[in-house]
Scaffold this motif. Sequence first.
Motif, PDB file in Angstrom:
ATOM      1  N   SER A 223     -16.134  19.952  24.274  1.00 16.78           N
ATOM      2  CA  SER A 223     -15.798  18.703  23.588  1.00 16.78           C
ATOM      3  C   SER A 223     -14.624  18.022  24.272  1.00 16.78           C
ATOM      4  N   ARG A 224     -14.833  16.785  24.738  1.00 23.99           N
ATOM      5  CA  ARG A 224     -13.740  16.013  25.327  1.00 23.99           C
ATOM      6  C   ARG A 224     -12.799  15.461  24.263  1.00 23.99           C
ATOM      7  N   ASN A 225     -13.171  15.612  23.001  1.00 22.45           N
ATOM      8  CA  ASN A 225     -12.333  15.118  21.909  1.00 22.45           C
ATOM      9  C   ASN A 225     -11.385  16.193  21.378  1.00 22.45           C
ATOM     10  N   ASP A 226     -11.233  17.270  22.129  1.00 15.50           N
ATOM     11  CA  ASP A 226     -10.297  18.317  21.713  1.00 15.50           C
ATOM     12  C   ASP A 226      -8.894  17.711  21.608  1.00 15.50           C
ATOM     13  N   PRO A 227      -8.279  17.700  20.406  1.00 11.81           N
ATOM     14  CA  PRO A 227      -6.977  17.037  20.240  1.00 11.81           C
ATOM     15  C   PRO A 227      -5.851  17.726  20.997  1.00 11.81           C
TER      16      PRO A 227
END
Length: 401
Positions: A223-227
């Motif tokens: 996931s590129r949305n890993d915060p």
Amino acid sequence: MKKSVIFPIIILSFLNSCGLKQPTQGMGPERDNGSIYVKSNPAGAQIILDGTDQGKVTPDTLYAVPVGNHTIRLFKEGYQSKPDSFVVTVEKNKLTALAVTLEKIERLGKIEVHSFPEGGEIVVDGQTTGRSTPDTIALEPGPHLIEIIKNGYRNQAKEINILQDSTVVFNANLPIFQRVLFESFANVSCIPCVPATENLLRFVEKDTTNQYAIIEYFAFWPSRNDPFYNVAPDDVNERLQYYTISGLPTLYLNGLVKLTDEDVKDSTKLDQSFYNTLNEQNSPVGISVSKQREGNTLTVQIEVFDFDSNFLGTDHKLFVAIIENEIHLSEPPGSNGLKDFEYVFRGFLSSSTGDPITLPAVPFTITYQIDWPNDWNYENSRIVAFIQTEASKRVVQSSIN
């Protein structure tokens, strides 16, 4: 001949120039703070807050103190307070005042305290004095437990009888505290990373040596949305590329021992890898880490000491990272279901490729300053410093404050 190499303070525009982005909202609560004004009669007493010397003397003000109860002690040679400590209650955005009268101790003895390396904190009878080696301290006659504490080294303690109107000398050699660095690579949507993370936390709970430091990097896949990745993507990408990591989870011990797939989840394999790595490590390099926050400014000082004088070379680089523990989210940020995180990488204070070490390191010191983001929890943050050989990737030593 002992030579000190002092680097000037490096002011880092941390959130911009070093690749860190503003932390994602909701990643940690903003802390409520107040201030404490401390004065004494006579003035000039060192201020010790919750057992930590604040680097200030009375009269002065301590800023950004978390709301709640705190213990204040004052240390001034030849004087004492009754009681020897004071509990003050800090309220949000308010100034709390403390006034202390110090009584002079009439008949004293002295102790001259030395350590190798220098800069060890001097603790007397379990209480910090706010002084560091080498120094001479006046004490009441009688037996006192003298302890020298220096981050990155093993403490040395001895009971010494102080004689009236005499000076006793205490010399302490501080053995290096050998540590193994775990560098873990995961992602909040990596399903196999869950048992790997649980295995690492099991190791921490079971371990009795405390001879390790852990950094948990979060990669950009699946996931590129890993915060956590998005806080310091450039720093994380540099480590991924350096180790040529192509799969998750991956765990490195001291840069050389690599565990992937089922090995990361295997408790026996992890334990054996740790103890084998620790037993093989006999580094002559000590690293001391200290951090202090005043207002919104964080100051971190790193001291490197090469006992061999010629062990470190131009191929060795210093890395200094911020990690945060006890991050608890209301909802999982990814698809693997985890909501609680430890040892989360927040970014490098050093360059992502490491900072050079001025030689000979006897000692080498460097200081970093950053503006501390309000969304990061200071109390749960730690500084991890490590020295890595650029070509071989071997981590020769690590330390954590």
